[in-house]
Design a protein around this motif. Structure first.
Motif, PDB file in Angstrom:
ATOM      1  N   ASN A 153       1.375 -10.125   8.917  1.00  0.00           N
ATOM      2  CA  ASN A 153       2.422  -9.437   9.615  1.00  0.00           C
ATOM      3  C   ASN A 153       2.257  -8.125   8.583  1.00  0.00           C
ATOM      4  N   VAL A 154       2.768  -6.960   9.283  1.00  0.00           N
ATOM      5  CA  VAL A 154       2.853  -5.823   8.514  1.00  0.00           C
ATOM      6  C   VAL A 154       4.101  -5.333   8.846  1.00  0.00           C
ATOM      7  N   SER A 155       4.653  -4.088   8.000  1.00  0.00           N
ATOM      8  CA  SER A 155       5.745  -3.284   8.222  1.00  0.00           C
ATOM      9  C   SER A 155       5.707  -2.004   7.681  1.00  0.00           C
ATOM     10  N   ARG A 156       6.007  -0.897   8.327  1.00  0.00           N
ATOM     11  CA  ARG A 156       6.059   0.410   7.965  1.00  0.00           C
ATOM     12  C   ARG A 156       7.420   0.936   8.103  1.00  0.00           C
ATOM     13  N   LEU A 157       8.255   0.752   6.958  1.00  0.00           N
ATOM     14  CA  LEU A 157       9.500   0.981   7.107  1.00  0.00           C
ATOM     15  C   LEU A 157       9.814   2.540   6.416  1.00  0.00           C
ATOM     16  N   LYS A 158       8.781   3.125   5.528  1.00  0.00           N
ATOM     17  CA  LYS A 158       8.872   4.254   5.034  1.00  0.00           C
ATOM     18  C   LYS A 158       7.184   4.770   5.361  1.00  0.00           C
ATOM     19  N   LYS A 159       7.363   6.146   5.637  1.00  0.00           N
ATOM     20  CA  LYS A 159       6.112   6.800   5.796  1.00  0.00           C
ATOM     21  C   LYS A 159       4.988   6.436   4.774  1.00  0.00           C
ATOM     22  N   GLN A 160       5.247   6.628   3.557  1.00  0.00           N
ATOM     23  CA  GLN A 160       4.411   6.487   2.661  1.00  0.00           C
ATOM     24  C   GLN A 160       3.868   4.828   1.920  1.00  0.00           C
ATOM     25  N   LEU A 169     -10.485  -4.598  10.732  1.00  0.00           N
ATOM     26  CA  LEU A 169      -9.276  -4.208  10.782  1.00  0.00           C
ATOM     27  C   LEU A 169      -8.153  -5.256  11.215  1.00  0.00           C
ATOM     28  N   ILE A 170      -6.877  -5.268  10.479  1.00  0.00           N
ATOM     29  CA  ILE A 170      -6.166  -6.335  10.604  1.00  0.00           C
ATOM     30  C   ILE A 170      -5.110  -5.773  11.434  1.00  0.00           C
ATOM     31  N   HIS A 171      -4.241  -4.743  10.996  1.00  0.00           N
ATOM     32  CA  HIS A 171      -3.280  -4.137  11.655  1.00  0.00           C
ATOM     33  C   HIS A 171      -3.340  -2.726  11.099  1.00  0.00           C
ATOM     34  N   TYR A 172      -2.808  -1.928  11.931  1.00  0.00           N
ATOM     35  CA  TYR A 172      -2.865  -0.287  11.606  1.00  0.00           C
ATOM     36  C   TYR A 172      -1.341   0.020  12.045  1.00  0.00           C
ATOM     37  N   SER A 173      -0.876   1.205  11.376  1.00  0.00           N
ATOM     38  CA  SER A 173       0.297   2.038  11.717  1.00  0.00           C
ATOM     39  C   SER A 173      -0.015   3.447  12.074  1.00  0.00           C
ATOM     40  N   VAL A 174       0.594   4.094  13.212  1.00  0.00           N
ATOM     41  CA  VAL A 174       0.266   5.409  13.362  1.00  0.00           C
ATOM     42  C   VAL A 174       1.433   6.224  13.081  1.00  0.00           C
ATOM     43  N   GLY A 175       2.713   5.672  12.473  1.00  0.00           N
ATOM     44  CA  GLY A 175       3.856   6.238  12.033  1.00  0.00           C
ATOM     45  C   GLY A 175       4.782   5.451  11.563  1.00  0.00           C
ATOM     46  N   GLU A 176       5.671   5.953  11.053  1.00  0.00           N
ATOM     47  CA  GLU A 176       6.907   5.197  10.429  1.00  0.00           C
ATOM     48  C   GLU A 176       7.732   4.205  11.492  1.00  0.00           C
ATOM     49  N   GLY A 177       7.738   2.960  11.284  1.00  0.00           N
ATOM     50  CA  GLY A 177       8.377   2.003  12.206  1.00  0.00           C
ATOM     51  C   GLY A 177       7.267   1.503  13.405  1.00  0.00           C
ATOM     52  N   THR A 178       6.069   2.066  13.633  1.00  0.00           N
ATOM     53  CA  THR A 178       5.224   1.605  14.277  1.00  0.00           C
ATOM     54  C   THR A 178       3.939   1.039  13.775  1.00  0.00           C
ATOM     55  N   THR A 179       3.778  -0.128  14.389  1.00  0.00           N
ATOM     56  CA  THR A 179       2.330  -0.849  13.973  1.00  0.00           C
ATOM     57  C   THR A 179       2.005  -1.634  15.189  1.00  0.00           C
ATOM     58  N   ALA A 180       0.525  -1.950  14.802  1.00  0.00           N
ATOM     59  CA  ALA A 180      -0.077  -2.310  16.243  1.00  0.00           C
ATOM     60  C   ALA A 180      -1.258  -3.301  15.660  1.00  0.00           C
ATOM     61  N   LYS A 181      -1.755  -4.403  16.477  1.00  0.00           N
ATOM     62  CA  LYS A 181      -2.800  -5.354  15.918  1.00  0.00           C
ATOM     63  C   LYS A 181      -4.274  -4.695  15.925  1.00  0.00           C
ATOM     64  N   GLY A 182      -5.106  -5.273  14.954  1.00  0.00           N
ATOM     65  CA  GLY A 182      -6.307  -4.798  15.066  1.00  0.00           C
ATOM     66  C   GLY A 182      -7.364  -5.896  15.382  1.00  0.00           C
ATOM     67  N   CYS A 214       0.817  -1.264  -0.044  1.00  0.00           N
ATOM     68  CA  CYS A 214      -0.081   0.042  -0.077  1.00  0.00           C
ATOM     69  C   CYS A 214       0.817   1.261  -0.002  1.00  0.00           C
ATOM     70  N   ALA A 215       0.489   2.157  -0.924  1.00  0.00           N
ATOM     71  CA  ALA A 215       1.514   3.301  -0.853  1.00  0.00           C
ATOM     72  C   ALA A 215       0.336   4.495  -0.950  1.00  0.00           C
ATOM     73  N   GLN A 216       0.788   5.533  -0.172  1.00  0.00           N
ATOM     74  CA  GLN A 216      -0.113   6.820  -0.318  1.00  0.00           C
ATOM     75  C   GLN A 216       1.038   7.850  -0.357  1.00  0.00           C
ATOM     76  N   ASP A 217       0.383   8.946  -0.929  1.00  0.00           N
ATOM     77  CA  ASP A 217       1.213  10.198  -1.386  1.00  0.00           C
ATOM     78  C   ASP A 217       0.451  11.608  -0.789  1.00  0.00           C
ATOM     79  N   MET A 218      -0.146  11.258   0.283  1.00  0.00           N
ATOM     80  CA  MET A 218      -0.738  12.372   0.813  1.00  0.00           C
ATOM     81  C   MET A 218      -0.018  12.585   2.335  1.00  0.00           C
ATOM     82  N   ASN A 219       1.160  12.100   2.566  1.00  0.00           N
ATOM     83  CA  ASN A 219       1.844  12.368   3.656  1.00  0.00           C
ATOM     84  C   ASN A 219       0.984  11.944   4.976  1.00  0.00           C
ATOM     85  N   HIS A 220       0.252  11.044   4.897  1.00  0.00           N
ATOM     86  CA  HIS A 220      -0.634  10.764   6.162  1.00  0.00           C
ATOM     87  C   HIS A 220       0.341   9.965   7.263  1.00  0.00           C
ATOM     88  N   GLU A 221      -0.251  10.070   8.529  1.00  0.00           N
ATOM     89  CA  GLU A 221       0.591   9.605   9.535  1.00  0.00           C
ATOM     90  C   GLU A 221       0.396   8.059   9.643  1.00  0.00           C
TER      91      GLU A 221
END
Lengths: 118, 112
Positions: free
Chosen positions: A65-72, A45-58, A23-30
């Protein structure tokens, strides 16, 4: 401005195979989210992220499994696919809470990724 | 966790007004109420949002009573293209990270 883009849009897997949805977004969303929707059902909801490097279970995180290595980018992985994971997967993104603490709650969704596990 | 309750389905004829009520007893003080529309094979899309009283845009109106424990989405003079699933969404008051959970939604079917 592409908004939220999901890749791939369709995929067929055999039981036990692995894959990653991007999933890629170009709106600079957190905030970013992964949902699944089964036929005739609402989104879960499966998983979510509130910022780069942070994930949580839904609600339904098992098997994913999920990863958010880059904000976008927000990646959803299936390590060993099962037929029960046959579903349509939606990614969404949103702004974070305002400085005043009120959250407007508008989610921007991708077009979905249809996954079939045989 | 904040939970929402909506009717499972509603039927209407073209040109009528459709009102969908959502119950959300655990809404947090600072949370907004947001409604989404979903067509088959598409992701949900935002239609309206409010905090209290009444909000109106070019698509719908949203009525929220003073206690904010429910809200009503009003679709004026519906057409066939308004056939969709409508979801009511509020922020999760127990999760400061803004985790959102959708309910089952309301299937609205508009017939000629």
């Amino acid at each position: 401005n592409a908004g939220v883009t999901q890749t791939p849009k369709f995929r067929v897997l055999k039981t036990g195979q692995s894959m990653t949805l991007l999933c890629a977004q170009d709106m600079n969303h957190e905030y970013m989210y992964w949902y699944r929707q089964d036929p005739g059902m609402g989104l879960r909801l499966i998983h979510y992220s509130v910022g780069e490097g942070t994930t949580a279970k839904g609600e339904v995180p098992d098997g994913y499994n999920v990863s958010r290595l880059k904000k976008q980018n927000f990646l959803l992985g299936l390590e060993s696919a099962a037929p029960s994971q046959t579903s349509v997967y939606f990614c969404a993104s949103s702004y974070s809470r305002t400085s005043g603490g009120a959250y407007t709650g508008e989610l921007f969704f991708g077009e979905g990724s249809r996954l079939t596990v045989l | 966790l904040a939970k929402t309750t909506q009717p499972i389905s509603m039927d209407s004829y073209e040109g009528q007004e459709v009102n969908i009520t959502c119950s959300h007893n655990n809404i947090a003080t600072n949370d907004y109420i947001t409604w989404y529309q979903q067509f088959p094979s598409q992701g949900p899309r935002f239609i309206i949002q409010g905090y209290k009283t009444k909000v109106t845009n070019e698509v719908a109106s949203l009525f929220i009573p003073a206690d904010r424990k429910s809200s009503t989405l009003s679709l004026p003079r519906v057409s066939l293209s308004d056939t969709a699933v409508y979801y009511c969404l509020v922020g999760d008051p127990t999760d400061s990270w803004g985790k959102f959970q959708f309910g089952a939604g309301t299937q609205v079917v508009v017939t000629p």
